[in-house]
Design a protein around this motif. Structure first.
Motif, mmCIF file in Angstrom:
data_model
loop_
_atom_site.group_PDB
_atom_site.id
_atom_site.type_symbol
_atom_site.label_atom_id
_atom_site.label_comp_id
_atom_site.label_asym_id
_atom_site.label_seq_id
_atom_site.Cartn_x
_atom_site.Cartn_y
_atom_site.Cartn_z
ATOM 1 N N ALA A 1 1.377 -3.049 -10.700
ATOM 2 C CA ALA A 1 2.636 -3.473 -11.320
ATOM 3 C C ALA A 1 3.806 -3.216 -10.391
ATOM 4 O O ALA A 1 4.701 -4.044 -10.234
ATOM 5 C CB ALA A 1 2.856 -2.738 -12.639
ATOM 6 N N MET B 1 7.112 -13.458 -14.243
ATOM 7 C CA MET B 1 6.850 -12.110 -13.736
ATOM 8 C C MET B 1 7.053 -11.057 -14.811
ATOM 9 O O MET B 1 6.336 -10.066 -14.890
ATOM 10 C CB MET B 1 7.755 -11.814 -12.542
ATOM 11 N N LEU B 2 8.081 -11.299 -15.645
ATOM 12 C CA LEU B 2 8.371 -10.337 -16.705
ATOM 13 C C LEU B 2 7.224 -10.259 -17.703
ATOM 14 O O LEU B 2 6.811 -9.165 -18.115
ATOM 15 C CB LEU B 2 9.667 -10.748 -17.411
ATOM 16 N N SER C 1 4.585 -8.221 -16.289
ATOM 17 C CA SER C 1 4.828 -6.774 -16.375
ATOM 18 C C SER C 1 4.570 -6.253 -17.782
ATOM 19 O O SER C 1 4.023 -5.170 -17.959
ATOM 20 C CB SER C 1 6.240 -6.368 -15.964
ATOM 21 N N PHE C 2 4.988 -7.041 -18.789
ATOM 22 C CA PHE C 2 4.693 -6.662 -20.176
ATOM 23 C C PHE C 2 3.201 -6.427 -20.342
ATOM 24 O O PHE C 2 2.759 -5.418 -20.869
ATOM 25 C CB PHE C 2 5.067 -7.815 -21.130
ATOM 26 N N ILE D 1 0.848 -1.193 0.000
ATOM 27 C CA ILE D 1 0.000 0.000 0.000
ATOM 28 C C ILE D 1 0.882 1.241 0.000
ATOM 29 O O ILE D 1 0.670 2.191 -0.752
ATOM 30 C CB ILE D 1 -0.938 0.000 1.226
ATOM 31 N N GLY E 1 6.391 -6.335 -8.334
ATOM 32 C CA GLY E 1 7.837 -6.488 -8.445
ATOM 33 C C GLY E 1 8.598 -6.041 -7.215
ATOM 34 O O GLY E 1 9.800 -6.228 -7.125
ATOM 35 N N GLU E 2 7.903 -5.430 -6.267
ATOM 36 C CA GLU E 2 8.581 -4.795 -5.144
ATOM 37 C C GLU E 2 9.366 -5.801 -4.298
ATOM 38 O O GLU E 2 8.909 -6.900 -4.030
ATOM 39 C CB GLU E 2 7.555 -4.061 -4.272
ATOM 40 N N TYR E 3 10.549 -5.380 -3.874
ATOM 41 C CA TYR E 3 11.406 -6.267 -3.091
ATOM 42 C C TYR E 3 11.855 -5.590 -1.800
ATOM 43 O O TYR E 3 11.521 -6.020 -0.707
ATOM 44 C CB TYR E 3 12.607 -6.674 -3.942
ATOM 45 N N VAL F 1 -1.936 -0.774 -19.651
ATOM 46 C CA VAL F 1 -1.911 0.646 -19.324
ATOM 47 C C VAL F 1 -1.914 1.476 -20.605
ATOM 48 O O VAL F 1 -2.638 2.463 -20.738
ATOM 49 C CB VAL F 1 -0.672 0.980 -18.467
ATOM 50 N N ILE G 1 1.879 -3.286 -18.558
ATOM 51 C CA ILE G 1 2.252 -2.072 -19.288
ATOM 52 C C ILE G 1 1.427 -1.936 -20.563
ATOM 53 O O ILE G 1 0.945 -0.870 -20.911
ATOM 54 C CB ILE G 1 3.757 -2.094 -19.654
ATOM 55 N N ILE H 1 0.671 4.122 -3.344
ATOM 56 C CA ILE H 1 -0.271 5.226 -3.235
ATOM 57 C C ILE H 1 0.010 6.396 -4.186
ATOM 58 O O ILE H 1 -0.924 6.937 -4.780
ATOM 59 C CB ILE H 1 -0.437 5.678 -1.754
ATOM 60 N N LEU I 1 -0.826 0.687 -12.436
ATOM 61 C CA LEU I 1 0.544 1.085 -12.117
ATOM 62 C C LEU I 1 0.907 0.683 -10.685
ATOM 63 O O LEU I 1 1.985 0.157 -10.430
ATOM 64 C CB LEU I 1 0.715 2.590 -12.301
#
Lengths: 278, 323, 329
Positions: A207, A253-254, A257-258, A149, A211-213, A264, A261, A153, A204
């Protein structure tokens, strides 16, 4: 990849700048990503499927995508409320809070990770009171959710904000003068105009969270099948010397993401098509 | 399409402008104030059709501010509270450690190189994309955007696959004694990857909006391509360019996941500031860890302040009287 | 502005490289050994200078044992590796970077210091934890890292298994015991350090399974008034090994100094440094001297119970191995 130029302007430098752009793009983005796909081709389809459909991988993907989706939903709702407050109302500190929205964007993820963990750990400022209520945040999937979250934001707010500002207030007034109550006006007149922006912001934030680490691993409990995110599983597979597993998960995962995007892109084109020319 | 709408100056200028227009129109900077300061009833009566009842407004504002405070402000406050929890002396002692210094130096070096390269690339790409028409433009922009949505871990992984000793170019590099991974070049490469879109994406909408007329006029008056760029285009895009560089720099200095995969964690050599935050945190040196984190948080705050200033400039830049 | 930053950065870089030693070694190690190697490196550099007149600078890299081995395999230029368990060095050897007989090149299985697995509990031991059996009681939260990524966690796991096998006499019962134990684990950090932080700083869990040296360190850092160490009567003899990365050392021409570095561990001074940092020394004299620092624990070895690391790794930690089966339930 070939890009055929249709030169409209008579400015110089198209060949040079386009050439350098494509070269740089290839070196930094395309070749490295191609290496990822090349590596997965070393696996047979059965092997690839075996890795991707293993319980641990599936759970990690489920956790990453599921929690990201949920977090993006919260961001969608709260982001809209924040935008509404920032755009439509005047209150002290409005400009300050407007600027604050961008902090998750500018704050390094590792810093966000340790800070959120400190905040929500059982001894933390918020974690303490929550623990007394029997709510555990840090080291549970809820912690991952909170971190997602946090990072998502700004995406919703910054996508929706300009659209709400540009929205024609006369339509609202017209609706009101025709006897629609406020609730109807918001729901039937304003909201439809915001939908493309809302969806874009949602996508967004989603996405980014998937991927967040950095901000997640500190606060996640990292229990396999329970609170282990897919990017962490990639790192774990690497340290187990299992490159094939790492790349297979990365490819999944890639591709996601493609697709996001791409979605979007389509959304924005749809949004532009809806806007009457002025 | 825009991935970072925040960096889309066209939108922002719009926002600022409509702010100004709507401020007096709504006639009530106090309309949403939960307490006191009532203004004329006329204004409220008029705005009844266009705004929500007082209690609803109150709830919306409280919700928005509570949410931002809990999720955004408090984490930031925690960083500084922890950094100074043992006093100023401990704080500055933590920052004076040689390991902290080398991390700061490395972070600055990596950011300087990667931002510099992405600056050049961003301008080139924006020129090609914004000033010319060609098919496949959307596709090209999508490719430039891609690093925004690729997990940083994957960004690190692809360079391991390329340059690792077991990777595609690894054996050749080893035979020639070139270290890419676990050394500065590797860290720079992944940083360039994750910050790839920032400058280009800040410039493209701006340059598209400005069109090509001024440049064409300069060319027809006999200016060379480079002269045109430096004398005509650059002054027009300088604030947008700075804006892109700013965001690019913030991300470059703060990148964690991708750098973590390729760093090797050599003490005093390949640890950047975000990595050092994690390492110190894991060594019970919480004050030191949060001290480094506070430097990065300050960087974020400065970035936001400069960003706000730049947005104003960009807004002014829209006005024809600017130059 | 960018140019100015570049100049400043170049200047800083130059300043930092102005000092250079005759030799430079990179020691790639696991998480808890940082303090140990800070001490050891200082002592070795002084001893080496005295003996040969050459200065040596030792750089350190720490992380999860598996991740560190991975980095060396991927090209991290380590002259020596000092990891948590033999399997990780075997993995490097499998790629041809280290000679396969590395464990025979130095005395005592190439592990100059040892440790064991103990319990760290909160002050007053509120849950009354005395032995392995207490860990599987309902309501006891056990903190241990993920054996897939952490070397220390593998020792924890094997120690529990070894205890159960010796007590109940069958592998099936041992499996049940370990499965019950992991039922009580609320957080699975990726490294031993992460687990200690979770337990000590964030206040999660009732007992931490930890390296003995790590438990002592936590006690030193946070005070004896907060944590107590409980040594179970039976535990595993953990042997963290050391090795020269032949390919790198030969390439860099540092083999001589790297060998001297590792051999220094077996000197009285080296053994003393290990003991001071709460690692159990191998040298009988030093061990006697520090006898009172370490609790008397009956120690079994991995060879006794599991038939060596390769077998243990295969059975327990490989894909679909016993640990995976436990987590599938």
């Amino acid at each position: 990849m070939s890009v055929i130029a249709v030169r409209r302007s008579n400015l110089p430098g198209f060949g040079l700048t386009m050439g350098l752009t494509l070269t740089w793009l290839s070196v930094i983005i395309l070749i490295p990503l191609a290496a990822l796909f090349l590596k997965t081709f070393e696996l047979s389809p059965e092997q690839f499927w075996g890795i991707v459909s293993s319980r641990r991988t599936l759970n990690a993907l489920k956790i990453s995508f599921g929690l990201s989706f949920a977090a993006a939903l919260v961001n969608l709702v709260m982001g809209t409320i924040i935008v509404w407050a920032l755009v439509r109302y005047r209150f002290p500190g409005r400009r300050l809070f407007d600027a604050i929205v961008d902090i998750p964007f500018a704050l390094p993820t590792a810093v966000a990770g340790v800070a959120l963990t400190q905040l929500f750990a059982p001894k933390g400022w918020l974690g303490g009171p929550l623990a007394e209520l029997g709510i555990k945040v840090a080291f549970t999937p809820v912690g991952i959710f909170v971190a997602m979250i946090f990072i998502g934001i700004p995406f919703v707010v910054r996508t929706v904000q300009p659209v709400l500002i540009d929205l024609d207030v006369e339509i609202e007034e017209a609706a009101a003068s025709l006897g629609a109550n406020r609730w109807h006006t918001v729901l039937r007149v304003i909201l439809p105009g915001l939908i493309p922006a809302l969806l874009t912001g949602f996508a967004l934030a989603f996405a980014r969270a998937v991927g967040e680490y950095g901000s997640v691993i500190f606060i996640a409990g990292n229990l396999p099948n329970v609170s282990e995110i897919a990017p962490l599983l990639i790192v774990i597979r690497l340290s187990e010397f299992r490159y094939a597993d790492a790349t297979a998960i990365a490819v999944v995962m890639l591709v996601a993401s493609f697709l996001i995007i791409f979605a979007v892109n389509r959304l924005q084109r749809w949004a532009q098509a809806r806007i009457p020319t002025h | 399409m825009t991935i970072i709408t925040a960096s889309d100056p066209a939108h922002l200028s719009h926002r600022e402008r409509s702010d100004r227009v709507s401020d007096p129109g709504e006639g009530s900077s106090s309309a949403a104030l939960p307490v006191g300061n009532r203004k004329t009833t006329v204004g409220i009566a008029r705005s009844n059709s266009r705004t929500e009842p007082g209690p609803v407004r109150f709830v919306i504002i409280v919700l928005a501010l509570t949410f931002l405070t809990v999720f955004v402000v408090l984490p930031l406050v925690v960083v500084f509270a922890q950094a100074f929890s043992k006093g100023f002396i401990a704080y500055f002692a933590a920052l004076a450690e040689p390991e902290a210094w080398s991390a700061i130096k490395l972070t600055l070096l990596v950011a300087a190189i990667s931002v510099g390269l992405n600056l050049v690339f961003g301008v080139l790409a924006a020129w090609a994309i914004a000033k010319f028409d060609f098919s496949g433009k959307t596709f090209l922009i999508t490719l430039i955007d891609l690093p925004f949505s690729v997990s940083p871990v994957i960004a690190g992984l692809v360079f391991v696959l390329l340059f690792g000793a077991q990777g595609y170019f690894g054996p050749w590099l080893q035979a020639h004694n070139i270290n890419v991974l676990f050394a500065v070049p590797g860290i720079v490469l992944v940083t360039i990857f994750v910050t790839f879109p920032f400058v280009a994406r800040a410039l493209i909408p701006l340059m598209q909006e400005q069109g090509t007329q001024e440049e064409e006029a300069a060319i027809s008056l006999g200016a060379s391509g480079l002269q045109t760029f430096f004398r005509v285009t650059l002054p027009n895009i300088k604030w947008g360019l700075l804006y892109g560089v700013l965001l690019c720099n913030a991300r470059a200095m703060g990148e964690f996941g991708a750098v973590s995969v390729v760093s090797g964690h050599i003490r005093g050599e390949t640890n950047t500031m975000p990595l050092l935050v994690e390492i110190l945190y894991n060594e019970y040196q919480f004050v030191s860890s949060f001290a480094i984190a506070s430097l990065l948080a300050m960087l974020a705050l400065i970035t936001l302040v400069v960003k706000t200033v730049l947005e104003r400039r960009l807004d002014e830049g829209q006005a024809p009287s600017d130059h | 502005m960018v140019r100015r930053i570049l100049i400043v950065a170049a200047g800083l870089l130059w300043a930092s490289s102005a000092f250079a030693a005759d030799y430079s070694l990179l020691n790639v190690s696991y998480d808890p050994t940082r303090e140990l190697y800070v001490d050891f490196n200082k002592a070795f550099a002084a001893a080496y200078q005295k003996e040969t007149g050459k200065s040596v600078e030792i750089k350190q890299s720490h992380g999860g044992s598996g991740s560190q081995a991975r980095a060396v395999i991927d090209g991290l230029q380590a002259d020596v590796v000092t990891l948590a368990l033999a399997y990780d060095i075997d993995a490097i050897a499998a790629k041809g970077l280290v000679a396969t007989d590395w464990q025979k090149r130095l005395p005592l299985n190439a592990s100059p210091y040892t440790s064991t697995i103990v319990f760290l509990v909160r002050k007053g031991n509120p849950k009354g934890i005395k032995d392995w059996d207490d860990l599987i009681k309902p309501g006891v939260a056990v903190i241990t890292p993920n054996p897939k990524t952490s070397g220390g966690a593998r020792w924890n796991y094997l120690a529990a298994w070894g205890y159960a096998q010796k007590k109940f006499g069958s592998a099936d019962k041992a499996k049940k015991f370990v499965a019950d134990l992991y039922q009580n684990v609320p957080v699975l950090d990726t490294g031993a350090r992460g687990s200690t932080v979770t337990f000590v700083e964030r206040g999660v869990g009732d007992v931490l399974l930890a390296w003995e040296n790590e438990a002592f360190l936590a006690q030193r850092e946070f005070g004896k008034d907060k944590f107590e160490i409980v040594s179970p009567p039976l535990s595993i003899l953990a042997e963290p090994p050391v090795a020269i990365v032949d390919k790198v050392a030969d390439n860099k021409g540092t083999r001589g100094v790297a060998e001297a570095y590792l051999k220094y561990w077996y000197s009285k001074e080296g053994q003393e440094i290990a003991a001071r940092n709460s690692y159990r020394p191998r040298d009988p004299d030093i061990a006697k001297e520090y006898e009172s620092s370490f609790a008397k624990v009956d120690l079994f070895t991995i060879d006794d119970v599991f038939g060596g690391w390769t077998k243990a790794q295969q059975e327990h930690f490989s894909e679909g191995g016993i640990f995976d089966q436990i987590y599938k339930n």
